[in-house]
Every structure is written in structure tokens, then in C-alpha cells.
Scaffold this active site. Structure first.
Site, mmCIF file in Angstrom:
data_model
loop_
_atom_site.group_PDB
_atom_site.id
_atom_site.type_symbol
_atom_site.label_atom_id
_atom_site.label_comp_id
_atom_site.label_asym_id
_atom_site.label_seq_id
_atom_site.Cartn_x
_atom_site.Cartn_y
_atom_site.Cartn_z
ATOM 1 N N ARG A 24 0.848 -1.195 0.000
ATOM 2 C CA ARG A 24 0.000 0.000 0.000
ATOM 3 C C ARG A 24 0.883 1.245 0.000
ATOM 4 O O ARG A 24 0.566 2.224 -0.659
ATOM 5 C CB ARG A 24 -0.952 -0.002 1.196
ATOM 6 C CG ARG A 24 -1.835 1.218 1.212
ATOM 7 C CD ARG A 24 -3.275 0.949 1.582
ATOM 8 N NE ARG A 24 -3.844 -0.153 0.866
ATOM 9 C CZ ARG A 24 -4.464 -1.175 1.422
ATOM 10 N NH1 ARG A 24 -4.618 -1.215 2.723
ATOM 11 N NH2 ARG A 24 -4.957 -2.135 0.686
ATOM 12 N N ASP A 205 -14.456 -3.480 7.405
ATOM 13 C CA ASP A 205 -15.363 -4.579 7.718
ATOM 14 C C ASP A 205 -16.246 -4.242 8.912
ATOM 15 O O ASP A 205 -15.908 -3.395 9.730
ATOM 16 C CB ASP A 205 -14.630 -5.906 7.907
ATOM 17 C CG ASP A 205 -13.385 -5.789 8.742
ATOM 18 O OD1 ASP A 205 -12.309 -5.500 8.169
ATOM 19 O OD2 ASP A 205 -13.489 -5.949 9.963
HETATM 20 N N1 HPA Z 1 -9.632 -6.466 13.653
HETATM 21 C C1 HPA Z 1 -8.423 -5.933 13.820
HETATM 22 N N2 HPA Z 1 -7.870 -5.123 12.934
HETATM 23 C C2 HPA Z 1 -8.552 -4.828 11.823
HETATM 24 C C3 HPA Z 1 -9.808 -5.355 11.587
HETATM 25 C C4 HPA Z 1 -10.375 -6.216 12.558
HETATM 26 O O1 HPA Z 1 -11.479 -6.717 12.407
HETATM 27 N N3 HPA Z 1 -10.232 -4.889 10.375
HETATM 28 C C5 HPA Z 1 -9.249 -4.096 9.906
HETATM 29 N N4 HPA Z 1 -8.230 -4.051 10.776
#
Ligand code: HPA
Length: 236
Positions: A24, A205
């Protein structure tokens, strides 16, 4: 040269954007910076220095978790001329009030991590604030760009695959809205060294529903965060 970074003295800018993922970092440099040079690739943790609209900026990866960002941010702050590190990462949302692609400016990072206690002997606190002026500059820049931005406390977890249902106690205690794995160490280092640190997070997410941004949506999804971070650096 420091232990984990092979850049020469003077090759790192005062302002650094820090994604977790080395690829990235490469993507940001290829798409947003001019005159960029790879200044460190020790352990494939790529660090570049270039310019954005004429201002010198470095982009360097942190790797995952407090131990990893703890090492890279400490060395950048103490062995180079780094003044300000802005983490640009992704997070999981604990609350259904957050949607995929929402952008968060972390006000506090709470954690079960022993990082601050082990590193600095700070026993009492289980959360640390962003450090220095970057947080406010980012908020002001977001307003100018008409970029919606949520200021909120977040959780820096040491564990990605956590068993058990429901939110961890520390999340309830501090009303953290989302989880990532690095800001607690970054904010602690900056606090100890009297440097500037902020953390921008894109919701990738939703914990409760397992909704996720797909792999090919990611670069596009992260564009507003990168633009906001870079435009903010111009004001620092
Ligand atoms: N947990 C920890 N770190 C993260 C998550 C998660 O669900 N999603 C993106 N980084």
C-alpha cells in the site's frame, strides 16, 4: 541507518504517512507522489520519500500490530528527523452506526496491550490520545474538502482472531467504535518523544455482520483517506 530502517540520514521527511501494508505504501507513492525514491526496504518494509504538491513527504509501512509499528515509529522519530506520523489504515466497526468506507479520525486508542507499560513504565492508563496538532488539522482539512469524518475512540487490539461473542471489556469501557491493531503504540511513542501522531481509519469490515470491502474495492476505497492525509500534511 537504524536497526530496522536502512534509509540514510536526511532521506526521511518530517511528515510520514504510515499504512500497515508495504504494497500500500508503494501504491500511494506511485499514485500520489512525485520524485519518489525508495529509501528503505529492510524486511520488505518499504519506505519512500517524495513530494506532494511540492511538499516533501515520506510514506513508510508499519507492518501489523503494536510491536511492529512500535519499532518503526520509534526509529523514525528518534533516528531520523520525523516530526509527525499519520497512520492510514483500515478498521473493523463494532457498531452498526458505522458503514463500510466511513472514515474515522482516532481520538483515543484504548488497548489491552502492555506496550506503554513495558516501554515507558506507564502503568495506569489503558488508552492514549492522538498527539500534537495533526488531529485538528485533519479535521479542519476534511471540512474544507467536504469529506465526512468521524472523530471517535478506537480499540488497538493485539488479537485479530478473538474467540467469544460480544465486545471486549475495554471496548465497552472506552466506547470504542472500531478496531485496528497499531495506534496505541504509535500514540504512546509520540507521547513519550513529544512528537505528533494521528490515525485515520477507513472502515473495511463490520464485525457483527462480517460485511467486508472486497480486495478490488480497497484501493478505490482508500483514496479519500490518502487525499485527506496528504492535503493535511500540506498545512503542517
Ligand atoms: N480487527 C483488527 N484489525 C482490523 C480489523 C479487525 O477486524 N479490520 C481491519 N483491521
Amino acid at each position: 541507518m537504524s536497526v530496522h530502517i536502512s534509509a540514510q540520514p536526511g532521506e526521511i521527511a518530517k511528515h510520514i504517512l504510515m499504512p500497515g501494508d508495504p504494497l500500500r505504501a508503494k501504491y500511494i507513492v506511485e499514485n500520489y507522489l512525485e520524485n519518489a525514491k525508495l529509501v528503505s526496504s529492510t524486511r520488505n518494509i518499504f519506505m519512500y520519500t517524495g513530494t506532494y504538491k511540492g511538499k516533501q513527504v515520506s510514506v513508510g509501512a508499519s507492518g501489523m500490530g503494536c510491536p511492529s509499528i512500535g519499532i518503526y515509529s520509534f526509529e523514525l522519530f528518534t533516528e531520523y528527523e520525523a516530526d509527525c506520523i499519520i497512520r492510514i489504515g483500515t478498521c473493523g466497526a463494532y457498531t452498526s452506526k458505522l458503514k463500510l468506507f466511513d472514515l474515522i479520525n482516532a481520538e483515543y486508542a484504548c488497548s489491552e496491550s502492555t506496550y506503554a507499560e513495558c516501554a515507558f513504565g506507564w502503568k495506569k492508563k489503558d488508552r492514549y490520545k492522538y498527539q500534537g496538532p495533526a488531529f485538528d488539522i485533519i479535521n479542519a482539512t476534511a471540512k474544507e474538502l467536504n469529506q465526512p469524518l468521524i472523530e471517535a475512540p478506537i480499540h488497538s487490539s493485539d488479537v485479530f482472531y478473538r474467540q467469544g461473542k460480544g465486545k471486549p471489556e475495554i471496548v465497552k469501557k472506552h466506547k470504542a467504535v472500531a478496531v485496528e491493531m497499531e495506534s496505541f503504540a504509535l500514540f504512546s511513542n509520540a507521547r513519550f518523544l513529544k512528537k505528533t501522531a494521528a490515525c485515520l481509519l477507513t472502515v473495511s469490515d463490520i464485525i457483527a455482520t462480517h460485511e467486508k470491502i472486497s480486495a478490488d474495492e480497497r484501493e478505490k476505497a482508500l483514496a479519500p483517506m490518502m487525499k485527506l492525509a496528504l492535503e493535511s500534511v500540506l498545512k503542517m
